[in-house]
Design an enzyme around this catalytic site. Structure first.
Site, short mmCIF file in Angstrom:
data_model
loop_
_atom_site.label_atom_id
_atom_site.label_comp_id
_atom_site.label_asym_id
_atom_site.label_seq_id
_atom_site.Cartn_x
_atom_site.Cartn_y
_atom_site.Cartn_z
N THR A 174 -6.84 2.55 -10.96
CA THR A 174 -7.28 3.74 -10.22
C THR A 174 -6.23 4.85 -10.18
OG1 THR A 174 -6.49 2.72 -8.18
CG2 THR A 174 -8.82 2.45 -8.69
N GLY A 191 -4.29 -6.43 -6.03
CA GLY A 191 -3.37 -7.25 -5.22
C GLY A 191 -4.02 -8.19 -4.24
N TRP A 251 -0.31 -0.53 -7.97
CA TRP A 251 -1.61 0.17 -8.01
C TRP A 251 -1.54 1.67 -7.77
CZ3 TRP A 251 -3.08 2.39 -3.42
CH2 TRP A 251 -2.58 1.84 -2.23
N ASN A 269 1.62 -5.91 -1.91
CA ASN A 269 1.84 -7.14 -1.14
C ASN A 269 2.00 -8.35 -2.05
OD1 ASN A 269 -1.22 -6.60 -1.45
ND2 ASN A 269 -1.14 -8.79 -1.05
N ASP A 320 0.29 -7.20 4.80
CA ASP A 320 -0.23 -6.33 3.73
C ASP A 320 0.47 -4.98 3.70
OD1 ASP A 320 -1.80 -5.77 1.49
OD2 ASP A 320 -3.30 -4.73 2.69
N ASP A 322 2.00 -3.19 1.54
CA ASP A 322 2.28 -2.92 0.13
C ASP A 322 3.48 -1.98 0.00
OD1 ASP A 322 -0.09 -4.25 -0.16
OD2 ASP A 322 -1.04 -2.78 -1.44
CA CA Z 1 -2.52 -4.86 -0.48
#
Ligand code: CA
Length: 588
Positions: A174, A191, A251, A269, A320, A322
């Site tokens: 993305t 992820g 990402w 993460n 989470d 990230d």
């Molecule tokens: Ca994540």
């Protein structure tokens, strides 16, 4: 030959060469060449600062729409893209892996490309796309089935199309690709599915792989089709085989610092979310459970894909948080070369650009519960009782203690890019004040299935706002002003030399603020929520501003109690382009 004639001939050749499309030099100078925008971030350092001041604090109130463009069809959700402007054409990506070329003078469509997506794609966080890249005669963008596509700039015809990874295993794509010295550099998404985060570099002409760099320790990189080096040291910070499905999705793509010739990518993460399954020892046992290089920023050599440095924001990550948020190269007020990044975990970090070394960290959201601060080495001072409990400690072994954590897993700041102003020396950070109930559960890896081992519900921390745009002094961490918004902010920010800060809200308002005071100087209702990224450029002596409007993204899908609060917002898909016409500018 007379040297002046030689120079003249060289000049003609250069002009001729420019017809072959966008050059590395144009990409390098994208910030200063204000007639076009050929990179995501308005420059590969991602400052999102324009030196234009035709529009400024005095005249912005007169800015009016020039044209609007609908993305059409039934696919009206989640427009997170940033427009690119080149040679009289605007290029945008749309949700569901679409691309549009639009005449920048009239707003009319020149061509459209729709990627044919297979059944069974697994985008975690809506069907969004965050933009493309231009190099030579090609437009590059990634698709939800984890491919990278090169399209002909003029026609939209496919030049080449390559697989980044297997969408059936949960991979997708993305982010906007990054172009450096003839290479197209991409990350990957997924992820939440136990994938392995990786950075890949391809020959921009052919799409052939040049190097790959997985970001989880134990995995091998490649260079020119052969194994290069292992990432990290096997089992140094991961127990057993957990590294094999260790996450760290790259990402959000990356930035490039030309001064140090370094690509900087963030890793998401570690997988699964349940940190107790990744902890090699007790919390006091050194860094055995840090899970490198998940939740980290990684400096990479663009020639070879070798890791030059890393900085882990959240070791032994369990919420989470990230580590993917954009890393912006800038020069501070004393002339030091710095990186800044506002992490999901709620802290704003300043790093040294030479080696990624820690300089400082300050909270940019209130109520951070998981750490009491960051120590002088850059490591969090954990509040252990605010880590979700270990299910193995529960009587039935099925659900660990529920804790309230702040920020929520969607972060003090998520993907939406901040901006730096060379005028004020401040960063403008789109943040959110929210928390969550979170708990851990047992989980085992299954290809293509969510790999979390956690449950959660997001909650607002305050009655009157979740979103909070903050002007932050990177030298001190001081918050100079704040704009509070009812709904969570999810769109990008842009600054200009005219003293303006632009961003949009999920309620649909596109706003220009005074960069020093935060005063709202201008706004326009775009008809759907703004989760896109503003840009500005000039042509024919007029300064243009564009934003793509179209509510969607992770909040309505994952936002728990917050999603209910914003479920009245309408979807959409529209480019809005504004300018201050010369006649209006002259009339005082
Ligand atoms: Ca994540």
């Amino acid at each position: 030959m007379n040297r002046f004639i030689t120079a003249a001939v060289a000049g003609v050749m250069l002009a001729g060469a420019s017809h072959a499309g966008v050059t590395e030099e144009e990409i390098r100078n994208d910030q200063s060449v204000t007639s076009q925008i050929v990179t995501n971030g308005m420059g590969r350092h991602l400052q999102r600062f324009s030196p234009l001041d035709t529009l400024n604090k005095e005249n912005i109130h007169k800015m009016v729409p020039a044209w609007a463009f609908s993305l059409g069809g039934e696919k009206q959700r989640g427009q997170e893209t940033q427009p690119l402007i080149y040679d009289g054409v605007m290029y945008i990506t749309g949700s569901y892996s679409r691309v549009y070329a639009i005449d920048v003078n009239t707003g009319e469509e020149l061509w459209q490309y729709d990627a044919r997506l297979p059944e069974g794609i697994l985008p975690c966080c809506d069907v969004i796309n965050r933009g493309g890249a231009i190099y030579g005669d090609n437009f590059y963008f990634g698709t939800l089935d984890a491919r990278i596509v090169a399209l002909d700039l003029k026609t939209g015809d496919v030049k080449w199309r390559k697989k980044i990874a297997d969408y059936k295993a949960g991979y997708s794509y993305t982010a906007a690709p990054l172009i450096v010295d003839g290479l197209v550099v991409t990350g990957n998404s997924g992820g939440e599915f136990g994938i392995i985060g990786e950075v890949q570099a391809r020959d921009a002409e052919t799409g052939e792989l040049v190097w790959t760099r997985p970001v989880i320790e134990g995995h091998m990189g490649t260079l020119n089709g052969e194994e290069s080096t292992m990432t990290g040291t096997l089992n140094a910070t991961w127990p057993g085989d957990m590294w094999k499905t260790g996450g760290g999705a790259t990402w959000l793509g990356g930035s490039y610092d030309a001064d140090t010739n370094t690509l900087v990518f963030g890793a998401g993460n570690p997988a699964p979310w349940n940190s107790h399954l990744r902890n090699a020892g007790t919390p006091t046992e050194g860094n055995k459970g840090d899970n490198l290089y998940a939740a980290s920023r990684i400096g990479i050599d663009p020639k070879t894909g070798e890791i030059k440095w890393h900085f882990q924001t959240t070791p032994r990550e369990g919420w989470d948080y990230d580590g993917v948020n954009e890393v912006v190269a800038y020069t501070d007020r004393e002339g030091n070369k710095r990186f800044a990044t506002a992490d999901r975990n709620g802290f704003f970090y300043v790093l040294n650009r030479e080696d990624g070394a820690f300089v400082s960290a300050t909270p940019f959201v209130k109520d951070i519960s998981w750490a009491s601060g960051i120590d002088e080495t850059g490591r969090p001072i954990f509040v252990e009782e605010n880590r979700p409990g270990n299910p193995a400690d529960a009587a039935d072994g099925k659900k660990g203690d529920v804790i309230f954590a702040s920020p929520s897993f969607l972060g003090g700041k998520n993907w939406m890019p901040m901006a730096f102003s060379q005028r004020t020396g401040n960063f403008y950070v789109p943040s959110n004040e929210w928390g969550m109930d979170i708990w851990n559960e047992p989980i085992s890896y299954k290809k293509g299935a969510a790999y979390l081992g956690a449950g959660f519900t997001i909650k607002p921390n305050y009655e009157d706002h979740i979103g909070s745009l903050k002007a932050i002094d990177p030298d001190t961490g001081e918050i100079k002003w704040e704009f509070k918004n009812d709904a969570p902010l999810w769109g990008g920010v842009m600054t200009t030399a005219g003293g303006l800060v632009f961003t949009g809200t999920p309620e649909g308002k596109f706003i220009a603020f005074d960069d020093e005071t935060g005063e709202e100087l201008w706004s326009f209702q775009t008809g759907s929520g703004i989760v896109g990224q503003p840009v500005t450029w000039e042509q024919d002596g007029e300064q243009y501003v564009s934003i793509v409007s179209g509510w969607g993204g992770a909040v309505p899908l994952w936002g728990g109690e917050v999603a209910k609060k914003v479920n009245y917002l309408n979807q959409g898909g529209m480019v809005w382009t504004f300018k201050l016409p010369k006649e209006l500018a002259a009339a005082n």
